[in-house]
Write an enzyme that holds these catalytic residues in place. Structure first.
Site, mmCIF file in Angstrom:
data_model
loop_
_atom_site.group_PDB
_atom_site.id
_atom_site.type_symbol
_atom_site.label_atom_id
_atom_site.label_comp_id
_atom_site.label_asym_id
_atom_site.label_seq_id
_atom_site.Cartn_x
_atom_site.Cartn_y
_atom_site.Cartn_z
ATOM 1 N N GLY A 1 0.842 -1.188 0.000
ATOM 2 C CA GLY A 1 0.000 0.000 0.000
ATOM 3 C C GLY A 1 0.879 1.240 0.000
ATOM 4 O O GLY A 1 2.102 1.161 -0.175
ATOM 5 N N LYS B 1 -4.588 8.371 17.808
ATOM 6 C CA LYS B 1 -4.625 9.578 16.971
ATOM 7 C C LYS B 1 -5.551 9.399 15.770
ATOM 8 O O LYS B 1 -6.113 10.386 15.265
ATOM 9 C CB LYS B 1 -3.208 9.966 16.539
ATOM 10 C CG LYS B 1 -2.510 8.972 15.624
ATOM 11 C CD LYS B 1 -2.757 9.210 14.148
ATOM 12 C CE LYS B 1 -2.161 8.095 13.309
ATOM 13 N NZ LYS B 1 -2.374 8.313 11.858
#
Length: 334
Positions: A11, A192
């Site tokens: 990816g 996060k």
């Protein structure tokens, strides 16, 4: 860490990290799940599906054969989504070279088991936990692929392994630091994603800088509370794997989680938002549920994570997000 490093997953971030390793002079093999992606990299020196326009250096080779990719590797970098790590690693387990350092790039907490990614690696492979490292920080793949200066954190309980990986991926544009706090590094990276979703939602609703700064700051506070309950070093959350990653993910349009949240804030459905980010679900959409469960298990309050979970999975009206957070009982900041 002389010798071959294999990156399992082609990816955008896996390809970018492989490029960093190759630019640092390391022999690196990039494994792609799809043969056409691996062949395309070999033929064009680009990953046109996930990193178009970026030239990949000659020391980087590619394959779709996991046996060939893993043969003789001294280090194996796991660059697959967090919720698929267990199944992928189970398929590769018999091929992993004995003693190889296993490195996780994934940021998340596994649904069901509530394990961090390094814990999943240990659970599946049976290796000692000091053989597993994690990489986290303000690492938006596109910017690093363009060789914009950035830093990252390599966390491993075995400091020597962390230093070896540090040497293998240091370039003129990529500066890695080392720590031994794996727990804090992983929690910062996982949480996060959820806070970035909330910032995107707020932006989509039309809120400004004060709201975003509030979400980031209080998001860091709830991440730190969870970290303290799980034995993390509080200083980790003030560093690259905490504040650094949080700021990048919450403020950049390159952040998939922020972009996903912004589309929800503008009234799009989950399906529409997913289609807009290339058909991939942002990590925080799934991790908000496992992080919420982990917090409940340890008696930690995480109100932003709770609201994001309710929006993504319980049909909570996004327009009521601000009221749900601002309307909480007032208390001292610390």
């Amino acid at each position: 860490m002389a010798g071959k490093i294999t990156v399992m997953g082609a990816g955008s971030w896996g390809t970018t990290f492989a490029k960093v390793l190759a630019d640092a002079g390391t022999e690196v093999v990039l494994w792609a799940r799809r043969r056409d992606v691996a062949d395309g990299i070999a033929e064009t020196r680009q990953n046109r599906d996930y990193l178009p326009g970026v030239a990949l250096p000659a020391p980087l080779t590619s394959t779709s054969d996991p046996r060939l990719a893993l043969d003789g590797a001294d280090t194996v970098v796991l660059a697959v989504p967090s919720q698929t790590l267990r199944n992928n690693l189970t398929a590769w387990r018999a091929l992993l070279p004995a003693g190889a350092t296993l490195v996780s790039l994934a940021k998340g907490v596994e649904l069901g088991t509530l394990k961090r990614m390094s814990e999943v690696v240990v659970d599946v492979t049976g290796v000692p936990d000091d053989q597993v490292a994690v990489v986290s920080g303000p690492n938006l793949a596109k910017e690093i692929a363009e060789e914009q200066p950035t830093a990252t954190v390599i966390a491993c309980r075995d400091h020597d392994r962390a230093v070896a990986l540090q040497r293998a991926c240091t370039t003129g544009y990529f500066r890695p630091y080392t720590i031994t706090d794996v727990v804090g590094c992983e929690l910062g990276g996982a949480c996060k994603n959820v806070i970035a979703l909330s910032c995107g939602m707020a932006d989509g609703l039309g809120f400004g800088a004060n709201t975003l700064a509030t979400l980031m700051t209080r998001g860091l506070a709830e991440t730190s509370r969870l970290g303290a309950a799980l034995g993390a070093d509080p200083l980790t959350f003030a560093g690259l794997a905490g504040l650094g990653d949080l700021v990048a993910s919450c403020s950049s349009p390159l952040s998939r989680n922020r972009t996903f949240g912004a589309r929800l804030g503008r009234g799009e459905t989950m399906a529409q938002a997913q289609a807009a980010v290339g058909g991939q679900v942002a990590e925080g959409v799934k991790s908000c549920s496992s992080i919420r469960e982990l917090a409940l298990r340890h008696g930690v309050e995480m109100p932003i994570t709770e609201v994001v979970h309710r929006v993504c999975h319980d049909g909570f009206d996004l327009s009521e997000m601000a009221g749900a957070l601002i309307g909480r009982k007032t208390r001292p900041e610390r």
